[in-house]
Motif scaffolding. Structure first.
Motif, PDB file in Angstrom:
ATOM      1  N   GLU A 277       0.827  -1.323   0.055  1.00 52.02           N
ATOM      2  CA  GLU A 277       0.006  -0.045   0.159  1.00 52.02           C
ATOM      3  C   GLU A 277       0.987   1.379  -0.102  1.00 52.02           C
ATOM      4  O   GLU A 277       0.422   2.342  -0.279  1.00 52.02           O
ATOM      5  CB  GLU A 277      -0.874  -0.036   1.167  1.00 52.02           C
ATOM      6  N   ARG A 278       2.212   1.164   0.576  1.00 53.88           N
ATOM      7  CA  ARG A 278       2.959   2.426   0.430  1.00 53.88           C
ATOM      8  C   ARG A 278       3.651   2.645  -0.939  1.00 53.88           C
ATOM      9  O   ARG A 278       4.145   3.545  -1.145  1.00 53.88           O
ATOM     10  CB  ARG A 278       4.046   2.241   1.460  1.00 53.88           C
ATOM     11  N   ILE A 279       3.272   1.836  -1.866  1.00 51.14           N
ATOM     12  CA  ILE A 279       3.789   1.975  -3.429  1.00 51.14           C
ATOM     13  C   ILE A 279       3.103   3.233  -3.574  1.00 51.14           C
ATOM     14  O   ILE A 279       1.859   3.161  -3.765  1.00 51.14           O
ATOM     15  CB  ILE A 279       4.088   0.740  -3.990  1.00 51.14           C
ATOM     16  N   GLY A 280       3.577   4.358  -4.320  1.00 50.56           N
ATOM     17  CA  GLY A 280       3.065   5.331  -4.742  1.00 50.56           C
ATOM     18  C   GLY A 280       1.768   5.091  -5.891  1.00 50.56           C
ATOM     19  O   GLY A 280       0.699   5.703  -5.493  1.00 50.56           O
ATOM     20  N   PRO A 281       2.161   4.631  -6.917  1.00 51.35           N
ATOM     21  CA  PRO A 281       1.328   4.391  -7.705  1.00 51.35           C
ATOM     22  C   PRO A 281       0.026   3.658  -7.602  1.00 51.35           C
ATOM     23  O   PRO A 281      -1.183   3.395  -8.159  1.00 51.35           O
ATOM     24  CB  PRO A 281       1.711   4.026  -9.037  1.00 51.35           C
ATOM     25  N   VAL A 282      -0.070   2.624  -6.516  1.00 48.54           N
ATOM     26  CA  VAL A 282      -0.749   1.598  -6.128  1.00 48.54           C
ATOM     27  C   VAL A 282      -2.108   2.406  -5.487  1.00 48.54           C
ATOM     28  O   VAL A 282      -2.035   3.226  -4.605  1.00 48.54           O
ATOM     29  CB  VAL A 282      -0.263   0.694  -5.250  1.00 48.54           C
ATOM     30  N   LYS A 283      -3.289   2.075  -5.994  1.00 53.12           N
ATOM     31  CA  LYS A 283      -4.303   2.673  -5.431  1.00 53.12           C
ATOM     32  C   LYS A 283      -5.320   1.882  -4.455  1.00 53.12           C
ATOM     33  O   LYS A 283      -5.763   2.413  -3.389  1.00 53.12           O
ATOM     34  CB  LYS A 283      -5.303   2.993  -6.660  1.00 53.12           C
ATOM     35  N   ALA A 284      -5.209   0.540  -4.684  1.00 51.88           N
ATOM     36  CA  ALA A 284      -6.029  -0.489  -3.506  1.00 51.88           C
ATOM     37  C   ALA A 284      -5.261  -1.894  -3.697  1.00 51.88           C
ATOM     38  O   ALA A 284      -4.802  -2.286  -4.613  1.00 51.88           O
ATOM     39  CB  ALA A 284      -7.388  -0.597  -4.075  1.00 51.88           C
ATOM     40  N   VAL A 285      -5.411  -2.541  -2.431  1.00 58.63           N
ATOM     41  CA  VAL A 285      -4.518  -3.807  -2.511  1.00 58.63           C
ATOM     42  C   VAL A 285      -5.653  -4.608  -1.617  1.00 58.63           C
ATOM     43  O   VAL A 285      -6.231  -4.186  -0.647  1.00 58.63           O
ATOM     44  CB  VAL A 285      -3.437  -3.603  -1.663  1.00 58.63           C
ATOM     45  N   ALA A 286      -5.787  -5.998  -1.947  1.00 62.22           N
ATOM     46  CA  ALA A 286      -6.615  -6.775  -1.303  1.00 62.22           C
ATOM     47  C   ALA A 286      -6.041  -8.193  -1.373  1.00 62.22           C
ATOM     48  O   ALA A 286      -5.489  -8.571  -2.384  1.00 62.22           O
ATOM     49  CB  ALA A 286      -8.028  -6.895  -1.799  1.00 62.22           C
ATOM     50  N   ALA A 287      -5.938  -8.832  -0.054  1.00 61.88           N
ATOM     51  CA  ALA A 287      -5.261 -10.190  -0.122  1.00 61.88           C
ATOM     52  C   ALA A 287      -6.320 -11.230   0.189  1.00 61.88           C
ATOM     53  O   ALA A 287      -7.269 -10.963   1.007  1.00 61.88           O
ATOM     54  CB  ALA A 287      -4.385 -10.134   0.905  1.00 61.88           C
ATOM     55  N   VAL A 288      -5.909 -12.470  -0.178  1.00 57.83           N
ATOM     56  CA  VAL A 288      -6.605 -13.536   0.223  1.00 57.83           C
ATOM     57  C   VAL A 288      -5.787 -14.718   0.757  1.00 57.83           C
ATOM     58  O   VAL A 288      -4.433 -14.527   0.433  1.00 57.83           O
ATOM     59  CB  VAL A 288      -7.511 -14.226  -1.199  1.00 57.83           C
ATOM     60  N   ALA A 289      -6.100 -15.579   1.196  1.00 54.97           N
ATOM     61  CA  ALA A 289      -5.115 -16.672   1.785  1.00 54.97           C
ATOM     62  C   ALA A 289      -5.650 -18.157   2.098  1.00 54.97           C
ATOM     63  O   ALA A 289      -7.184 -18.123   2.379  1.00 54.97           O
ATOM     64  CB  ALA A 289      -4.634 -16.268   3.293  1.00 54.97           C
TER      65      ALA A 289
END
Length: 429
Positions: free
Chosen positions: A121-133
């Motif tokens: 999430e700290r990467i500048g161009p990244v707008k949204a992150v979702a994870a599954v496991a």
């Protein structure tokens, strides 16, 4: 004394004579000074030729209109088609990446560090992150069903923003929220729902139950098919905290979806493995940007070159038509030019008259062309089911181009008209 008084009466002192002489000189100069035309008078004078020769003016304006309308149409229709294409390509994931843990360490299953989502999430161009496991749990319709009957269904711990990132939609019910994700509730993928025999959920009916390991979970939602992540269709999604509390989930993601700025998608792809797992970046498999992204950028470049070529041809054809009309107008109106010159109009006023007429003729054609082009673009896009797009640069350049064409096309006829002498013009008429 008497002689002095008579001399004074014979030669009176010229009181105020300098002022009177100055006024007479100004009056004489004003008689030879040409009358200046206001912009309104110049416009009215320039419209005389258009009003008196309406058919010819209409045909000349029609040439400009067709050229500008063609430019608007060939710009707007591909832009509308491109917008529809962009929506389809974006749905295919041109601005999304997927990271998967692809190797295990000894007997431990492959997974990412617990803090990997926060790091991405700290990467500048990244707008949204979702994870599954993958919880490696077993799911059944009931305790009387054999374990092998539901093979191929995966129980995934999912975060609450997963649907937004992968462009998934709920078919019935609702998705896991921050509140419901803490309780024993699940959301079924389309294939998993069919295999578990869960119909669409209806408001007011009790939710169906599924057995995960030895615990019952209520089904609160069913997803539509997810083109970006087909594995979600064959999965049972459990809330992140509920999976930790009920199934012993260790909070280590095994798969990550992210949405980033499309222009920087390659840069994000390059730094993603080291960001997710700084100690073992080789264990992170990241999907490359889809081939649809390259196709999208290729179509954008092709459309841009085509627009410029067609716009240039349209303006050139329209300019030739206006120039031809203005030259013929000068030849037919020699008597008018000679009469105006004889009445005191100078060359500058004659040039202004014909140049104004040329600009007005081109501007009228440009405005009509813009209206026709907009109507044609909207009608065609609606018929095809595309979102209508009217490029503002095309409309602006069409109007400005029409005026510029009028200036260029009217320079030679205006100069030619101004060089006619009154005697020659009246004699040749």
């Amino acid at each position: 004394m008497k002689w002095l008084s008579l001399r004074r009466f014979a030669h009176p002192r010229p009181t105020g004579s300098r002022r009177h002489r100055s006024r007479r000189r100004d009056a004489a100069r004003s008689l030879h000074r040409p009358v200046r035309l206001s912009p309104v008078d110049l416009l009215r004078l320039g419209l005389v030729g258009i009003r008196t020769r309406r058919m010819r003016a209409a045909l000349s304006a029609l040439g400009i209109s067709i050229g500008i309308a063609t430019m608007i149409v060939v710009t707007g229709i591909p832009a509308s088609s491109q917008k529809a294409l962009n929506a389809e390509l974006t749905a295919l994931g041109t601005d999304r990446l997927q990271a998967v843990a692809d190797r295990t360490r000894g007997d431990e299953p492959a997974s990412f560090p617990p803090e990997s989502v926060t790091m991405v999430e700290r990467i500048g161009p990244v707008k949204a992150v979702a994870a599954v496991a993958n919880t490696h749990a077993e799911v059944r319709r009931s305790d009387r069903q054999g374990r092998l009957e539901t093979a191929g269904i995966t129980v995934l711990a999912a975060q609450s923003n997963l649907l937004e990132v992968i462009n998934a939609e709920i078919r019935s019910g609702s998705y896991l929220s921050t509140a419901t994700g803490r309780f024993p509730t699940v959301v079924l993928g389309s294939v998993a729902a069919a295999r578990l025999g869960s119909p669409d959920l209806r408001p007011g009916d009790p939710p169906p139950l599924v057995l995960i390991n030895d615990r019952w979970f209520g089904v609160i939602g069913i997803l539509r098919s997810v083109p970006l992540a087909p594995e979600i269709d064959r999965s049972v999604l459990v809330g992140w905290e509920a999976a930790h509390d009920q199934l012993g989930f260790d909070l280590r993601p095994t798969q990550m979806f992210l949405r980033a700025d499309e222009a920087a998608i390659e840069d994000v792809h390059a730094v993603l493995p080291a960001t997710i797992s700084p100690q073992s970046p080789s264990e992170v498999q990241v999907t490359r940007p889809s081939d649809a992204l390259a196709a999208k950028r290729s179509t954008e470049a092709t459309f841009s070159g085509l627009f410029l070529g067609l716009a240039g041809v349209a303006l050139l054809v329209g300019g030739i038509g206006v120039a031809n009309t203005m030259v013929i107008s000068v030849l037919e109106r020699r008597r008018e030019i000679g009469l105006r010159r004889a009445l005191g109009a100078n060359r500058r006023q004659i040039r202004g008259q014909f140049l104004t007429e040329s600009i007005a003729l081109s501007g009228l054609g440009g405005f009509t062309g813009v209206v026709l082009g907009v109507l044609g673009t909207v009608g065609y896009a609606v018929a095809k089911g595309w979102p209508p797009v009217i490029p503002l640069p095309a409309v602006t350049s069409g109007l400005c181009g029409a005026v510029l064409v009028g200036v260029v096309a009217g320079v030679y006829p205006a100069v030619r008209a101004s060089r006619l002498s009154p005697t020659a013009a009246l004699a040749s008429a």
